[in-house]
Design an enzyme around this catalytic site. Sequence first.
Site, PDB file in Angstrom:
ATOM      1  N   ASP A  73       0.834  -1.200   0.000  1.00 51.57           N
ATOM      2  CA  ASP A  73       0.000   0.000   0.000  1.00 51.57           C
ATOM      3  C   ASP A  73       0.874   1.257   0.000  1.00 51.57           C
ATOM      4  O   ASP A  73       1.755   1.406   0.857  1.00 51.57           O
ATOM      5  CB  ASP A  73      -0.886  -0.019   1.249  1.00 51.57           C
ATOM      6  N   ASP A  74       0.638   2.140  -0.975  1.00 54.68           N
ATOM      7  CA  ASP A  74       1.360   3.412  -1.076  1.00 54.68           C
ATOM      8  C   ASP A  74       2.841   3.232  -1.436  1.00 54.68           C
ATOM      9  O   ASP A  74       3.677   4.063  -1.075  1.00 54.68           O
ATOM     10  CB  ASP A  74       1.270   4.216   0.233  1.00 54.68           C
ATOM     11  N   CYS A  88      -6.330   4.457  -3.056  1.00 50.85           N
ATOM     12  CA  CYS A  88      -6.454   3.032  -2.729  1.00 50.85           C
ATOM     13  C   CYS A  88      -7.695   2.363  -3.324  1.00 50.85           C
ATOM     14  O   CYS A  88      -7.584   1.413  -4.110  1.00 50.85           O
ATOM     15  CB  CYS A  88      -6.448   2.847  -1.222  1.00 50.85           C
ATOM     16  N   HIS A 144     -10.470  -2.081  -0.256  1.00 55.82           N
ATOM     17  CA  HIS A 144     -10.267  -1.007   0.704  1.00 55.82           C
ATOM     18  C   HIS A 144     -10.932  -1.352   2.030  1.00 55.82           C
ATOM     19  O   HIS A 144     -11.885  -2.136   2.079  1.00 55.82           O
ATOM     20  CB  HIS A 144     -10.835   0.299   0.144  1.00 55.82           C
ATOM     21  N   ASP A 150      -0.352  -0.685  -5.146  1.00 57.64           N
ATOM     22  CA  ASP A 150      -1.662  -0.217  -5.626  1.00 57.64           C
ATOM     23  C   ASP A 150      -1.625   1.154  -6.294  1.00 57.64           C
ATOM     24  O   ASP A 150      -2.520   1.494  -7.065  1.00 57.64           O
ATOM     25  CB  ASP A 150      -2.707  -0.245  -4.504  1.00 57.64           C
ATOM     26  N   HIS A 151      -0.614   1.953  -6.036  1.00 57.41           N
ATOM     27  CA  HIS A 151      -0.410   3.237  -6.733  1.00 57.41           C
ATOM     28  C   HIS A 151       0.941   3.775  -6.308  1.00 57.41           C
ATOM     29  O   HIS A 151       1.620   3.189  -5.455  1.00 57.41           O
ATOM     30  CB  HIS A 151      -1.512   4.249  -6.408  1.00 57.41           C
TER      31      HIS A 151
END
Length: 486
Positions: A39-40, A78, A132, A320-321
């Site tokens: 995540d992130d 997210c 999420h 995810d990004h």
Amino acid sequence: MKADALLRRFAAALLAIAFASGDGLAEEPRMNVLFLISDDLRNELGCYGSDLAKTPHLDALATRSVRFDRAYCQFPLCNPSRSSMLTGRRPTTVGVLGNRTWFGVSCPEAVSLPRHFKEQGYQTLRAGKIFHGGIDDVEAWTAGAQQRYFGEGATARPPVHRERGPDNRLLSKTELSDRWIVLPNDGEGSGDERIASRAIEYLRQADPDEPFFLACGFHKPHSPLEAPQRFYDLFDADSIPLPPDYAPRPTVPEGFPAGSIRPSNADLFVGRDSTPQTAREMIRAYLASTAWMDHNSGRVLDELERLGLDDRTIVVFWGDHGYQLGEKGKWSKAGSLWEQGVRVPLFIRDPRVAGNGQTCPRVVETLDLYPTLCELCGLPTPEGLEGRSLATFLKDPETPSDRPAYAVWSEDGEHVTGVAIRTERWRYAEFFGRGAGPMLTDPKTDPAEMVNLANDPRYAETVERLSKLANDYAKGWTPESSASAQ
């Protein structure tokens, strides 16, 4: 080597020969899937050339995988990014443009990736954050489903967890996220440690007669940044370089549209300026948190190998990004249609393919993962998917392709206020509503995206072509098109 391990390796070799020869994938034994998610996480890994990152476990996995150098998420936030990937649909198709929309209401006909595998006879196992928080596809999982919370319509409202500071005062949302934490001891009992332990238990307990789809979603390096002290000790804050376009607060570069940078940060340095020293300390904490996530990923990967399952398991690692760490004064992903915001780490290891150990330079999208896993596992591909299978690139990573990647942003969760396009040659973005305008950058000569070429007459034809693609992609979703339809 034990006899059963030799038999597994022999079967995997036969499958590899069949796959490489184009004779198709054998139906038996069906491949397992281990899907690791961070995540992130931007492309701040050693395998992507970072001079700072300490990520030995994921780097080792990448050397045994096909690593995608130009993989892009479809939304730098997210829930929209995960909803797009897990349904194989664009954010505008699945109708998820914010963190509180559950795709099951906005697009009820969509069958999520884990649910499709469950319907095809797989054990589907969830550890950590996959969808999420509070917006899980509960029915998709054989084990590990998270309770889903609903408000009105398609809005999910998870319960708010509040922590107290040393003075027993309830911490605000900003205080909860805009910080870094040293975990006691070796992080036992913390979020990512427990997620890895749960995934390991699933591996140990999985029914050997049924294939599994195990999704393991780590929370880090999402804020609050955290790791045990020994991971902080890997980095010297004073020696960490700042990005060439560092600024103390979010700053629109000269010549770029105002919509390209949100006026305030969403994750770190919220409502306050950074300084060169505090910026270096925060980057150090991000690197430590990433190293901690890598450590826990390694625990799961080591167990997969210890159990003799690696030759029967497709392993995917995905972020995810992206994320900005002070570039243009921004410390978050939200609203970032810059390269750092939408480019993501992605590598796939299928033990049967010829491309393992190579890098794929082609532009790909993360909504391509759904059809890819269907093809690799010999499952039917549901109707309505908008991605394409990446299996061809796993056989030959240099396969030519001119398909661009798209990402969108929404300021209000209802309209598309920005579209980014990454082609083999260019990066383009166009913003609508507040701060409207185009930007064109050249990744070859300007990787930090500091010069906007959109108004240069020499590139007028390129801008016109890419603007049409952007407007076609967002058709019916921009603030202007919504207003004209009323």
